[in-house]
Motif scaffolding. Structure first.
Motif, PDB file in Angstrom:
ATOM      1  N   LYS A  77      -3.054  49.895 -46.780  1.00  0.00           N
ATOM      2  CA  LYS A  77      -3.584  48.576 -46.832  1.00  0.00           C
ATOM      3  C   LYS A  77      -3.893  48.646 -48.223  1.00  0.00           C
ATOM      4  O   LYS A  77      -5.125  48.785 -48.564  1.00  0.00           O
ATOM      5  CB  LYS A  77      -4.777  48.201 -46.252  1.00  0.00           C
ATOM      6  CG  LYS A  77      -4.240  48.137 -44.542  1.00  0.00           C
ATOM      7  CD  LYS A  77      -5.346  47.535 -43.445  1.00  0.00           C
ATOM      8  CE  LYS A  77      -5.003  47.313 -41.987  1.00  0.00           C
ATOM      9  NZ  LYS A  77      -3.991  46.203 -42.001  1.00  0.00           N
ATOM     10  N   ILE A  84      -9.309  46.715 -50.828  1.00  0.00           N
ATOM     11  CA  ILE A  84      -8.935  45.871 -49.431  1.00  0.00           C
ATOM     12  C   ILE A  84      -8.888  47.059 -48.340  1.00  0.00           C
ATOM     13  O   ILE A  84      -9.516  46.839 -47.174  1.00  0.00           O
ATOM     14  CB  ILE A  84      -7.158  45.486 -49.566  1.00  0.00           C
ATOM     15  CG1 ILE A  84      -7.360  44.101 -50.488  1.00  0.00           C
ATOM     16  CG2 ILE A  84      -6.656  45.052 -48.232  1.00  0.00           C
ATOM     17  CD1 ILE A  84      -6.030  43.536 -50.796  1.00  0.00           C
ATOM     18  N   ASN A  88     -11.469  47.090 -44.844  1.00  0.00           N
ATOM     19  CA  ASN A  88     -10.962  47.153 -43.732  1.00  0.00           C
ATOM     20  C   ASN A  88     -11.457  48.228 -42.887  1.00  0.00           C
ATOM     21  O   ASN A  88     -12.041  48.027 -41.534  1.00  0.00           O
ATOM     22  CB  ASN A  88      -9.306  47.650 -43.689  1.00  0.00           C
ATOM     23  CG  ASN A  88      -8.614  47.452 -42.249  1.00  0.00           C
ATOM     24  OD1 ASN A  88      -8.683  48.571 -41.848  1.00  0.00           O
ATOM     25  ND2 ASN A  88      -8.143  46.235 -41.871  1.00  0.00           N
TER      26      ASN A  88
END
Length: 336
Positions: A77, A84, A88
């Motif tokens: 990701k 990011i 997550n």
């Protein structure tokens, strides 16, 4: 290949008298964690496929899954300099089934360059254990440095201030800040070109769109064999056995840049102690594996076992190092 031993590094960080304390085990957590793991575990990599973070984590994927008795799934990701992927992990349940990757970028650089970082490296996550110590390498396009000599590279930088370009895995990543630190120490200037990972940056380096990259030897090694790029300097106390032609930064008059980076696993801060212990034991058994050690050796990195407490001390030292660097280069903090 020469690295400091784990014991030397940890004692240097926290002091000899405290060293015995960091090797103690964590208190066993609640009974609900005793059946962990009973389903696959996911490791979220915050960088693009093909970069050093991705390659280093994938080496342990199969063996650590075997040690856990469950599959270890890898998810990339990438984006926003790694934020990011980190976010997550932060939004996942604190049950040990979603792990993150801590690096010098996420737990050293980022806290010192962002005003509004959406996570606290020490309060939002807890360390599981380290993976490897990995020397960084300055690589350049042969189109920019035909003779592959560091002296030629520096001469060209000084003669053409601001005209040459270096890539990174994104704004605020270790590759970006290592480049900024290098430019400050050499009193030179290059244009920074951020990418979504070192993999895409390497493609452009080979194609001649950028001139240099502050990469990791683990991801640069395969491309060095291709003949389109060359290594100019390595972050290591001595030249690596596998790459004897690459001079260390100390040989080039920049010993302050001889700082290998590290990679490790982290989990949400509220993850039960028993789960952290299970993960740490599986990780360290994985790093003891001859097959894993050989793969890492071929990448130019060294397996680096630790307890969660030792890893915590290492992260604190990294944070302090980059605090001093950002102050020295007068880096203006960024807003996300």
């Amino acid at each position: 290949m020469t690295f400091l031993t784990k014991e030397t590094i940890v004692k240097k960080i926290i002091g000899t008298s405290a060293f015995a304390l960091v090797t103690s085990a964590l208190v066993i957590g609640p009974a609900s964690a005793q059946d962990y793991p009973n389903k696959p575990v996911t490791a979220v990599i915050q960088m693009a496929p093909g970069g050093p973070t991705d390659l280093i984590v994938r080496v342990i994927q199969q063996k650590m899954g075997e040690e856990l008795g469950q599959a270890l799934i890898i998810e990339n990701k990438a984006g926003a300099g790694g934020l990011i992927g980190i976010k997550n992990v932060l939004s996942a349940h604190a049950d040990g089934y979603t792990l993150g990757i801590a690096t010098g970028s996420s737990h050293g650089v980022a806290p010192n360059i962002y005003e509004n970082l959406p996570y606290n490296p020490t309060k939002d996550f807890r360390p599981v254990g380290t993976l490897v110590m990995a020397p960084g390498v300055l690589v350049a396009s042969k189109a920019a440095v035909p003779d592959c000599r560091y002296e030629t590279f520096i001469k060209k930088l000084k003669e053409n201030p601001g005209e040459m370009k270096y890539g990174s895995a994104g704004i605020g990543t270790l590759a970006h800040m290592t480049g900024a630190y290098f430019l400050a120490e050499t009193e030179t200037d290059m244009l920074h070109i951020p990418y979504r990972g070192l993999g895409p940056a390497m493609i452009d380096l080979q194609g001649g769109s950028i001139d240099a990259l502050f990469d990791n030897i683990s991801s640069a090694r395969a491309h060095l064999k291709g003949g389109k790029i060359c290594a100019l300097a390595i972050q290591s106390d001595k030249r690596l056995e596998e790459y004897p032609s690459i001079p260390t930064y100390a040989e080039l008059g920049l010993p302050q840049l001889n700082k290998p980076t590290w990679y490790g696993l982290i989990a949400r801060a509220e993850t039960p102690d028993a789960v952290i212990l299970e993960l740490n034991a599986a990780l360290n058994k994985t790093l003891d594996s001859e097959s894993v050690a050989n793969l890492y050796k071929g990448m130019g990195v060294q397996p680096f076992k630790s307890t969660p407490e030792e890893f915590s001390a290492l992260m604190q030292e990294e944070n302090e190092f980059w605090k001093n660097v950002t102050e020295k280069i007068n880096f203006a903090k960024l807003k996300l």
